[in-house]
Design a protein around this motif. Structure first.
Motif, short mmCIF file in Angstrom:
data_model
loop_
_atom_site.label_atom_id
_atom_site.label_comp_id
_atom_site.label_asym_id
_atom_site.label_seq_id
_atom_site.Cartn_x
_atom_site.Cartn_y
_atom_site.Cartn_z
N ASP A 1 46.39 37.28 -15.42
CA ASP A 1 45.33 38.19 -15.80
C ASP A 1 44.55 37.51 -16.93
N PRO A 2 43.25 37.68 -16.99
CA PRO A 2 42.49 37.05 -18.08
C PRO A 2 43.04 37.44 -19.45
N GLU B 1 52.31 34.35 -15.10
CA GLU B 1 53.68 34.81 -15.02
C GLU B 1 54.21 34.70 -13.60
N TYR B 2 55.50 34.57 -13.52
CA TYR B 2 56.18 34.49 -12.24
C TYR B 2 56.22 35.87 -11.62
N VAL B 3 56.02 35.94 -10.31
CA VAL B 3 56.07 37.19 -9.56
C VAL B 3 57.26 37.20 -8.61
N ALA B 4 57.35 36.18 -7.76
CA ALA B 4 58.43 36.12 -6.77
C ALA B 4 58.59 34.69 -6.29
N VAL B 5 59.82 34.34 -5.93
CA VAL B 5 60.09 33.02 -5.38
C VAL B 5 61.04 33.17 -4.20
N ASN C 1 52.24 49.73 -2.67
CA ASN C 1 52.13 50.64 -3.81
C ASN C 1 51.56 49.92 -5.04
N LEU C 2 50.43 49.28 -4.82
CA LEU C 2 49.82 48.51 -5.90
C LEU C 2 49.40 49.38 -7.07
N GLU C 3 49.48 48.80 -8.24
CA GLU C 3 49.15 49.48 -9.49
C GLU C 3 48.04 48.70 -10.19
N PRO C 4 47.25 49.38 -11.03
CA PRO C 4 46.20 48.65 -11.77
C PRO C 4 46.76 47.47 -12.56
N GLU C 5 47.99 47.58 -13.01
CA GLU C 5 48.61 46.50 -13.78
C GLU C 5 48.87 45.25 -12.93
N ASP C 6 48.76 45.39 -11.61
CA ASP C 6 48.94 44.22 -10.73
C ASP C 6 47.67 43.39 -10.61
N THR C 7 46.59 43.85 -11.19
CA THR C 7 45.32 43.12 -11.13
C THR C 7 45.48 41.75 -11.79
N ALA C 8 45.15 40.71 -11.05
CA ALA C 8 45.30 39.34 -11.54
C ALA C 8 44.81 38.37 -10.47
N VAL C 9 44.71 37.11 -10.85
CA VAL C 9 44.57 36.04 -9.86
C VAL C 9 45.98 35.63 -9.47
N TYR C 10 46.23 35.62 -8.18
CA TYR C 10 47.54 35.28 -7.66
C TYR C 10 47.53 33.84 -7.12
N TYR C 11 48.52 33.08 -7.54
CA TYR C 11 48.64 31.68 -7.15
C TYR C 11 49.94 31.47 -6.39
N CYS C 12 49.88 30.67 -5.34
CA CYS C 12 51.13 30.22 -4.76
C CYS C 12 51.41 28.79 -5.23
N ALA C 13 52.67 28.44 -5.22
CA ALA C 13 53.10 27.14 -5.71
C ALA C 13 54.28 26.65 -4.90
N ALA C 14 54.42 25.34 -4.84
CA ALA C 14 55.50 24.71 -4.07
C ALA C 14 56.31 23.79 -4.95
N TRP D 1 50.02 23.54 -6.57
CA TRP D 1 49.48 24.87 -6.80
C TRP D 1 48.23 25.07 -5.95
N GLY D 2 48.04 26.32 -5.51
CA GLY D 2 46.81 26.68 -4.84
C GLY D 2 45.73 27.03 -5.84
N GLN D 3 44.56 27.38 -5.32
CA GLN D 3 43.42 27.66 -6.17
C GLN D 3 43.40 29.10 -6.67
N GLY D 4 44.20 29.94 -6.06
CA GLY D 4 44.30 31.34 -6.47
C GLY D 4 43.44 32.27 -5.65
N THR D 5 43.88 33.52 -5.58
CA THR D 5 43.11 34.57 -4.92
C THR D 5 43.14 35.81 -5.80
N GLN D 6 41.99 36.45 -5.94
CA GLN D 6 41.87 37.59 -6.85
C GLN D 6 42.37 38.86 -6.19
N VAL D 7 43.19 39.58 -6.93
CA VAL D 7 43.62 40.93 -6.53
C VAL D 7 43.18 41.88 -7.62
N THR D 8 42.42 42.88 -7.24
CA THR D 8 41.95 43.88 -8.19
C THR D 8 42.35 45.26 -7.68
#
Length: 126
Positions: free
Chosen positions: A40-41, A46-50, A85-98, A116-123
């Motif tokens: 998030d700006p 932060e890590y989400v899931a692996v 069940n998305l929440e406003p607190e989940d708003t961020a750019v999401y990146y995948c990584a290998a 790393w990927g370039q990211g995708t915005q979730v709002t």
């Protein structure tokens, strides 16, 4: 050379769902642990899931446990993040990584990840 491309982000309302996809371009996808991270700006990424390379071991940060599901399809060279069940607190750019993983060891530290990927915005609006 490995390239990662995320897709599936967007603008949704609280309580909605999204599925993010991460397409892996390269060889030996099944030798990589895959992770989803978000930023998030004004905050640290932060890590989400692996998910382990065999898909059997999955780990989630506490705030998404029970709402998000990470998965992978090694035949399609793709990793997914199902977000319910998305929440406003989940708003961020999401990146995948290998993370090249010669065993089934799973890392959650970002500096272990090689690509790393370039990211995708979730709002998520309230």
């Amino acid at each position: 050379q490995v390239q990662l491309t995320e897709s599936g982000g967007g603008l949704v309302r609280a309580g909605d769902s999204l599925r993010l996809s991460c397409t892996f371009s390269g060889i030996a996808f099944n030798e990589y642990t895959m992770g989803w991270f978000r930023q998030d700006p004004g905050k640290d990424r932060e890590y989400v899931a692996v998910i382990a390379r065999n898909g059997l071991w999955k780990y989630y940060t506490d705030s998404v446990q029970g709402r998000f599901t990470i998965s992978r399809d090694n035949a399609k060279n793709t990793a997914y993040l199902q977000m319910n069940n998305l929440e406003p607190e989940d708003t961020a750019v999401y990146y995948c990584a290998a993370d090249f993983a010669p065993s089934t060891i799973v890392h959650i530290a970002q500096d272990e990840y090689d690509y790393w990927g370039q990211g995708t915005q979730v709002t998520v609006s309230s």
